[in-house]
Design a protein around this motif. Structure first.
Motif, short mmCIF file in Angstrom:
data_model
loop_
_atom_site.label_atom_id
_atom_site.label_comp_id
_atom_site.label_asym_id
_atom_site.label_seq_id
_atom_site.Cartn_x
_atom_site.Cartn_y
_atom_site.Cartn_z
N GLU A 136 -24.67 -2.84 -7.22
CA GLU A 136 -23.72 -2.84 -6.09
C GLU A 136 -24.15 -1.99 -4.79
N GLU A 137 -24.59 -0.70 -5.28
CA GLU A 137 -25.07 0.07 -4.18
C GLU A 137 -26.45 -0.30 -3.55
N ILE B 212 -24.97 -3.15 -1.13
CA ILE B 212 -24.27 -2.41 0.09
C ILE B 212 -25.58 -1.91 1.00
N THR B 213 -26.61 -1.28 0.62
CA THR B 213 -27.76 -0.74 1.32
C THR B 213 -28.48 -1.94 2.12
N ARG C 23 -22.26 2.29 7.54
CA ARG C 23 -22.16 2.09 5.98
C ARG C 23 -20.90 1.85 5.33
N VAL D 19 -19.27 -1.58 5.76
CA VAL D 19 -20.06 -2.70 5.08
C VAL D 19 -19.77 -2.44 3.63
N GLU D 20 -19.37 -1.41 3.07
CA GLU D 20 -19.10 -0.75 1.62
C GLU D 20 -17.63 -1.64 1.33
N TYR E 182 -18.09 -4.91 0.00
CA TYR E 182 -19.14 -5.21 -1.06
C TYR E 182 -18.73 -4.34 -2.38
N ARG E 183 -17.90 -3.31 -2.10
CA ARG E 183 -17.87 -2.47 -3.20
C ARG E 183 -16.84 -3.07 -4.17
#
Length: 305
Positions: A13-14, A17-18, A40, A43-44, A47-48
């Motif tokens: 998941e991280e 996001i990156t 960031r 975007v997070e 996707y989080r």
């Protein structure tokens, strides 16, 4: 192991996001103007929680090692019922003979002086039937042990599959910013975890014929399906995650279908054994309900010369 899987999912998941931030920055800065920053945190939000929750149900799968005790217990019970002549009905392996069974078969010689109705019934209902009843119980235990081994193998393969799926997603995210074709390949080995053995016929006149399953690898190649490989597109982060979602749904279905094969093979056992009960269980001795003088009369132990 469940903690490892969730750590893997959270790391995915991280990474998603990156990579999504980098992907959006690349698209936003294709022109000649000043650099455009993509926060960031924006975007997070998209996707989080999109990856880790999909992996969480797989952390509740049973450990394959948790089946070991039950399988060993079934194998030990088979040894108690083994004459040494029959093989494991699933694997075809040899089972050590129990020498105590020979005592039951030779009991007729020991009791040859016992006569009367009770003696005739005992010999007819117990001594004569004992070898094939023990054999049928041995075979039934083998069928149940085979089902345990199949289910153990199913969960072991399912664990491998979800971890390889996570690795495929990780590789797909690594390739999002590359120039080459980004295609994800998912392998579902759980498809080949359970092998159909066919019908196990029972002995001594038993009419029961029970369908059986075993763990692939212990029953040869017959009845074993090949592992399933599914290829899905990568491309963008969104496409990688869409392919991941589709693959997880497909893996879930394959795990369920594999379990259905085991359930289907076992569902009919109770009715089949009940329908041929006399071939699996000796009748209750009439002497068990006798008391006093009746026990030593002609109806019981009487008639000894």
């Amino acid at each position: 192991m469940s903690e490892d899987l969730m750590s893997q999912a959270q790391a995915l998941e991280e990474k998603a996001i990156t990579v999504a931030v980098q992907e959006l920055r690349r698209k936003a800065n294709r022109g000649d103007g000043p650099p455009i920053e993509i926060p960031r945190e924006h975007v997070e939000q998209d996707y989080r929680g999109r990856i880790a929750p999909l992996f969480e149900p797989f952390t509740r799968m049973p450990e394959a090692s948790s089946y070991t005790g039950a399988i060993e217990a079934a194998n030990d019970a088979m040894k108690q019922l083994s004459s040494g002549e029959a093989k494991d009905p699933i694997s075809g392996g040899n089972i050590l003979a129990n020498p105590d069974l020979a005592r039951a078969e030779s009991a007729g010689d020991t009791l040859h002086d016992w006569t009367g109705a009770a003696a005739d019934n005992f010999k007819r209902n117990f001594l004569d039937k004992f070898p094939y009843i023990a054999q049928n119980q041995f075979l039934l235990l083998g069928v149940l042990k085979g089902a345990l081994e199949a289910d153990q193998n199913r969960w072991g393969k399912a664990d491998e599959d979800i971890r390889f799926l996570a690795q495929a997603v990780n590789d797909g995210l690594d390739n999002v910013l590359g120039c080459g074709k980004n295609e994800l390949a998912f392998t579902f080995s759980v498809v080949s975890a359970v092998a159909a053995v066919g019908a196990i016929p029972f002995t001594g006149g038993a009419s029961a014929v029970i369908a059986a399953v075993g763990a692939a690898g212990s029953v040869g190649n017959a009845g074993v399906a090949a592992s399933k490989v599914v290829k899905k597109p990568g491309g963008s982060v969104d496409q990688v995650l869409k392919s991941m979602e589709d693959a997880i749904r497909e893996l879930t279905k394959e795990i369920q279908d594999s379990g259905g094969k085991i359930a289907e093979a076992l569902n009919g056992i109770t009715g089949q054994v009940q329908g041929a009960k006399d071939s699996f269980v000796s009748p209750r001795p009439a002497l068990a309900g006798m008391e006093g003088d009746v026990t030593t009369s002609e109806r019981g132990l009487g008639g000894v010369n």
